[in-house]
Design a protein around this motif. Structure first.
Motif, PDB file in Angstrom:
ATOM      1  N   CYS A 174     -13.625  -3.508 -35.836  1.00  0.00           N
ATOM      2  CA  CYS A 174     -12.810  -4.932 -34.857  1.00  0.00           C
ATOM      3  C   CYS A 174     -11.538  -4.156 -35.401  1.00  0.00           C
ATOM      4  O   CYS A 174     -10.717  -3.675 -36.085  1.00  0.00           O
ATOM      5  CB  CYS A 174     -13.010  -6.174 -35.718  1.00  0.00           C
ATOM      6  SG  CYS A 174     -11.315  -7.637 -34.588  1.00  0.00           S
ATOM      7  N   HIS A 177      -7.420  -5.571 -36.279  1.00  0.00           N
ATOM      8  CA  HIS A 177      -6.446  -6.063 -37.061  1.00  0.00           C
ATOM      9  C   HIS A 177      -5.635  -4.448 -37.369  1.00  0.00           C
ATOM     10  O   HIS A 177      -5.869  -3.682 -36.494  1.00  0.00           O
ATOM     11  CB  HIS A 177      -7.416  -5.857 -38.420  1.00  0.00           C
ATOM     12  CG  HIS A 177      -8.505  -7.059 -38.459  1.00  0.00           C
ATOM     13  ND1 HIS A 177      -7.836  -8.053 -38.825  1.00  0.00           N
ATOM     14  CD2 HIS A 177      -9.632  -7.483 -37.573  1.00  0.00           C
ATOM     15  CE1 HIS A 177      -9.001  -9.005 -38.532  1.00  0.00           C
ATOM     16  NE2 HIS A 177     -10.134  -7.958 -37.821  1.00  0.00           N
ATOM     17  N   CYS A 183     -15.644  -6.831 -39.310  1.00  0.00           N
ATOM     18  CA  CYS A 183     -16.191  -8.131 -39.043  1.00  0.00           C
ATOM     19  C   CYS A 183     -17.307  -8.625 -38.388  1.00  0.00           C
ATOM     20  O   CYS A 183     -17.954  -7.460 -38.011  1.00  0.00           O
ATOM     21  CB  CYS A 183     -14.563  -9.171 -38.107  1.00  0.00           C
ATOM     22  SG  CYS A 183     -13.024  -8.552 -38.483  1.00  0.00           S
ATOM     23  N   ASP A 187     -16.981 -13.183 -35.701  1.00  0.00           N
ATOM     24  CA  ASP A 187     -15.479 -13.231 -35.589  1.00  0.00           C
ATOM     25  C   ASP A 187     -14.826 -11.720 -34.794  1.00  0.00           C
ATOM     26  O   ASP A 187     -13.840 -11.728 -34.592  1.00  0.00           O
ATOM     27  CB  ASP A 187     -15.023 -12.414 -37.099  1.00  0.00           C
ATOM     28  CG  ASP A 187     -15.178 -13.951 -38.086  1.00  0.00           C
ATOM     29  OD1 ASP A 187     -14.689 -15.096 -37.754  1.00  0.00           O
ATOM     30  OD2 ASP A 187     -15.124 -13.665 -39.407  1.00  0.00           O
ATOM     31  N   HIS A 191     -12.097 -12.417 -32.570  1.00  0.00           N
ATOM     32  CA  HIS A 191     -10.749 -11.795 -32.889  1.00  0.00           C
ATOM     33  C   HIS A 191     -10.592 -11.090 -31.191  1.00  0.00           C
ATOM     34  O   HIS A 191      -9.328 -10.822 -30.895  1.00  0.00           O
ATOM     35  CB  HIS A 191     -11.251 -10.520 -34.058  1.00  0.00           C
ATOM     36  CG  HIS A 191     -10.890 -11.350 -35.430  1.00  0.00           C
ATOM     37  ND1 HIS A 191     -11.419 -11.150 -36.478  1.00  0.00           N
ATOM     38  CD2 HIS A 191     -10.506 -12.918 -35.592  1.00  0.00           C
ATOM     39  CE1 HIS A 191     -11.433 -11.832 -37.404  1.00  0.00           C
ATOM     40  NE2 HIS A 191     -11.152 -12.531 -36.642  1.00  0.00           N
TER      41      HIS A 191
HETATM   42 ZN   LIG Z   1     -11.571  -8.569 -36.598  1.00  0.00          ZN
END
Ligand SMILES: [Zn+2]
Ligand SMILES: [Zn+2]
Length: 295
Positions: A174, A177, A183, A187, A191
């Motif tokens: 992911c 971040h 993730c 999620d 995200h």
């Molecule tokens: Zn994430």
């Protein structure tokens, strides 16, 4: 405040083009509100969020002069409009849409006419700026992908799908971040859609929706690659949800045609088969190793 009046149809046709008066029009039939017309304050409070959301989607109204007297057609779903009555207003030619949201308004109008007519939806009007066209389509994809995410979260949870995968070949990291990380699939979905919304609404990269810099257009391919994984996860892990969503929207088909047409993704990364459009490359044999990627 001006007097609240009733109108029987969601296509509010008014004698006066006064926008201040239009804002306070209430077009719900009385039977939907057995208590009758609420006080203006109460009505406004309860519908503020819905109204704001609608304005984001279709914040346009245009004068349409016909017949003997000037009339204004409000292209907006007022609070209280029944689902069956949504968007019941006549189409408008792109050149007659005189707002900065014209391209979005035009794209949404063509989609509503027939969501499965991918070719028509992606046919760029003459003299249209291609960067703006690509940007507005990607915005629209992200908005519609939120509906797929809502369907997915019924069965795709951090317990059922601990990693974002499609085939066994890759685990997708992911990128939302500081350090890309693993993730869960749902999620990752949230995200990534949030990240895409932040980018596409960013004042830094997209301060205007009618004039977009090349450096900002260069941000689109990575966003396409990341949001595409939501389709591929749904296809390989939640096939009934994918199929029923795709039957209604043709969204994955439209996305695939879109990224191929504008070279926004490499064909080998498109792993969901779309009959008549794209056949994914066959998965490599014994020489491939599962890995992680945030590419
Ligand atoms: Zn994430
Ligand atoms: Zn899942």
């Amino acid at each position: 405040m001006p007097t609240v009046e009733e109108a029987s149809s969601p296509t509010v046709v008014l004698e006066s083009p006064d926008i201040g008066a239009l804002e306070s029009q209430e077009n719900s039939p009385p039977k939907q509100h057995p208590e009758g017309l609420m006080s203006e304050g109460g009505e406004e409070t309860s519908s503020t969020t819905a109204t704001a959301a609608m304005k984001l989607e279709d914040a346009t109204s245009s004068p349409d002069y016909g017949g003997d007297s000037p009339k204004t057609i409000i292209r907006r779903n007022r609070p209280g409009t029944k689902l069956a009555d949504f968007y019941q207003w006549p189409d408008l030619a792109l050149e007659d849409m005189d707002t900065t949201l014209a391209v979005q308004q035009y794209i949404q109008q063509v989609i509503r006419r027939n969501p499965t007519d991918v070719e028509e939806i992606l046919s760029m009007p003459a003299n249209q700026d291609e960067g703006v066209w690509k940007y507005e389509h990607l915005r629209q994809f992200c908005m519609e992908l939120n509906s797929l995410a809502v369907n997915l979260q019924c069965e795709c949870t951090a317990d059922t799908c601990t990693q974002m995968t499609a085939t066994d070949q890759w685990i997708f990291l992911c990128a939302a971040h500081k350090q890309p990380r693993e993730c869960s699939a749902i999620d990752y979905t949230r995200h990534t859609l949030d990240g895409a919304a932040c980018l596409l609404n960013s004042n830094k990269y997209f301060p205007s929706r009618v004039d977009i810099k090349e450096q900002s257009i260069a941000k689109l391919p990575s966003t396409c690659r990341r949001v595409y994984r939501i389709f591929s996860h749904a296809y390989f892990h939640h096939r009934p949800i994918f199929d029923s969503f795709e039957d209604q929207t043709s969204l994955c088909r439209r996305f695939t045609v879109f990224v191929l047409k504008y070279n926004l993704m490499s064909p080998e990364n498109l792993i969901v088969p779309i009959p008549g459009v794209h056949t994914p490359p066959t998965v490599q044999g014994s020489d491939y190793k599962p890995g992680e990627t945030d590419a």
